[in-house]
Design an enzyme around this catalytic site. Sequence first.
Site, PDB file in Angstrom:
ATOM      1  N   PRO A  79       0.856  -1.189   0.000  1.00  0.00           N
ATOM      2  CA  PRO A  79       0.000   0.000   0.000  1.00  0.00           C
ATOM      3  C   PRO A  79       0.894   1.241   0.000  1.00  0.00           C
ATOM      4  CG  PRO A  79      -0.639  -1.543   1.747  1.00  0.00           C
ATOM      5  CD  PRO A  79       0.675  -2.016   1.218  1.00  0.00           C
ATOM      6  N   GLU A  80       0.564   2.187  -0.854  1.00  0.00           N
ATOM      7  CA  GLU A  80       1.388   3.386  -0.991  1.00  0.00           C
ATOM      8  C   GLU A  80       0.961   4.446   0.016  1.00  0.00           C
ATOM      9  OE1 GLU A  80       4.001   3.661  -2.704  1.00  0.00           O
ATOM     10  OE2 GLU A  80       3.849   1.896  -4.029  1.00  0.00           O
ATOM     11  N   ARG A  81       1.953   5.144   0.596  1.00  0.00           N
ATOM     12  CA  ARG A  81       1.662   6.177   1.594  1.00  0.00           C
ATOM     13  C   ARG A  81       1.338   7.526   0.950  1.00  0.00           C
ATOM     14  NH1 ARG A  81       3.266   6.183   6.964  1.00  0.00           N
ATOM     15  NH2 ARG A  81       5.051   4.822   6.604  1.00  0.00           N
ATOM     16  N   SER A 134       4.712   1.190   1.371  1.00  0.00           N
ATOM     17  CA  SER A 134       5.729   1.775   0.490  1.00  0.00           C
ATOM     18  C   SER A 134       5.651   3.288   0.623  1.00  0.00           C
ATOM     19  CB  SER A 134       5.466   1.352  -0.954  1.00  0.00           C
ATOM     20  OG  SER A 134       6.142   2.229  -1.842  1.00  0.00           O
ATOM     21  N   HIS A 166       0.440  -1.204  -4.701  1.00  0.00           N
ATOM     22  CA  HIS A 166       1.288  -1.870  -5.693  1.00  0.00           C
ATOM     23  C   HIS A 166       1.375  -3.360  -5.370  1.00  0.00           C
ATOM     24  CE1 HIS A 166       3.355   1.746  -7.602  1.00  0.00           C
ATOM     25  NE2 HIS A 166       3.076   0.948  -8.610  1.00  0.00           N
TER      26      HIS A 166
END
Length: 203
Positions: A79-81, A134, A166
């Site tokens: 999971p993107e921050r 991430s 992602h």
Amino acid sequence: MKKLLLTGFEPFLSNPINPTMDIVQALNGKTIGQYEIVGHILSVNFQKAPEQFLKLIEEVQPTIIVSLGLAAGIAKISPERVAINVKDGEKDNAGHAFEDAPIRANGDVAYLSTLPIRKIVNRLNTAGYPAAISNSAGTYLCNNIMYEGLYYAANHDSIRAAGFIHIPASFDLAIQHGRIPGWSGRDLEAAIELALEECIENV
Ligand code: PCA
């Protein structure tokens, strides 16, 4: 019924397969809690994808937006921050590339994901699926779409959570690609379904 818009991407660059397509197709139409999952695939095209995405949001009227992208080479669901207001990097599928360009000329510098990314990671790890937050979604199409989703959400209260995850290569992509780790398609799908459950439970 409330809607969760789930997007994936078509193949791009050195990836003849994009495993996000199978996941989106498999989960499209499913019900999780009070939500219907509505799945769509976006072009890897800087000009078309944001338009396609914003049109979809207007049509579907989702409460939650989760976008998926392939990051060939990673080993964990990520999971993107944060999404940053930058377009840069390799050519898209139409042959266009950008260098140091803004996504929106007067847009905010960055947006933080409003998905429960820590809870998603903990839920997946507890269930036995490797996951980690991430801190960079890059500067290619995935970052662009994450930025657009969060830009829209910042200006529309109807969106309660938006963000990007992602995923690693699938086995079939790993076989064709060379030295990158792969996951089974079944595990990718199950892990993303769990991540969506966590999003829905936290809205
Ligand atoms: N991954 C690319 C774009 C499409 C995709 O699935 C990215 O990480 O930007």
